[in-house]
Design a protein around this motif. Structure first.
Motif: not given
Length: 235
Positions: A93-119
């Motif tokens: 990428l830098a041969r075209y233009a400098p890379v100004m920012r990188t960001w990486a991380g995990p991605a998740f989906y939620f299980p069918s059942r989740v705890p209740d949230s009374d608060n």
């Protein structure tokens, strides 16, 4: 009963929630009101496949070279990108233009059942004042009808979870807890309540974060979220 979604399905849904795309499937902008340009290059890893997207204004030859690099070097969906791959992508990428920012991380989906949230409570235009004084920045989103839930202490929101990127099929979670109330379980309660709101809209709730955001990853672990992949943004 509809077939179960694959990790690749979740990744494609995730990308469409994060960014707007043109008719050719190239990235345009960040999918939020007034969102800026999308990353110049994005890659998502799952157990099933590697997929990548380039921004619409990226030179096609550069995009093709980046694609070849991604195709030749895989990464586990639960791992940070390998240093040599990251360096190769940045150099290209830098041969075209400098890379100004990188960001990486995990991605998740939620299980069918989740705890209740009374608060936690749903936050709408009618009760947006609960966001003052600690989470005032979320008030305009609440007044705009963004699905949102908050945990209250003495009638005031101390932690909030709202839909920060949305499509007709999926919502991405955004979470904030006031520093004075962190590490008390409030974020997980807010996220749990938000999940139920999004599912009532017949949409899929999604959650992603950066590898170095330990607090956010701890929330994902506490709620039993399922990691379907990881992603890398290069701008």
């Amino acid at each position: 009963m509809p077939p179960a979604l694959t990790a690749a399905d979740w990744m494609r849904m995730h990308v469409r929630a994060l960014f707007t795309l043109d008719s050719a499937g190239r990235l345009l902008r960040i999918n939020e009101p007034g969102g800026g340009p999308a990353p110049r290059f994005y890659i998502g890893w799952t157990r099933e496949e590697n997929r990548w997207w380039s921004r619409s204004d990226l030179d096609p030859a550069v995009a093709a070279e980046l694609g070849r690099l991604c195709q030749s070097r895989s990464a586990g969906p639960e791992e940070e990108p390998a240093v040599d791959l990251l360096e190769s992508l940045i150099a290209c990428l830098a041969r075209y233009a400098p890379v100004m920012r990188t960001w990486a991380g995990p991605a998740f989906y939620f299980p069918s059942r989740v705890p209740d949230s009374d608060n936690a409570v749903r936050v709408t235009a009618d009760n947006a004042d609960v966001l003052s004084p600690w989470l005032e920045a979320w008030r305009s989103d609440a007044r705009g009808g963004v699905p949102m839930a908050a945990v209250l202490v003495d009638g005031r929101a101390v932690s909030v979870c709202g839909s920060v990127r949305m499509t007709p099929e999926a919502h991405e979670a955004g979470v904030e807890t006031h520093p004075g109330f962190r590490r008390q379980g409030h974020a997980a309660q807010a996220v749990t309540a938000w999940i139920r709101i999004v599912r009532e809209l017949d949409c899929h709730p999604l959650y992603s974060t950066s590898w170095d955001n330990r607090a956010s990853r701890a929330v994902a672990q506490k709620l039993g979220l399922v990691q379907f992949g990881s992603d890398l943004h290069l701008t």
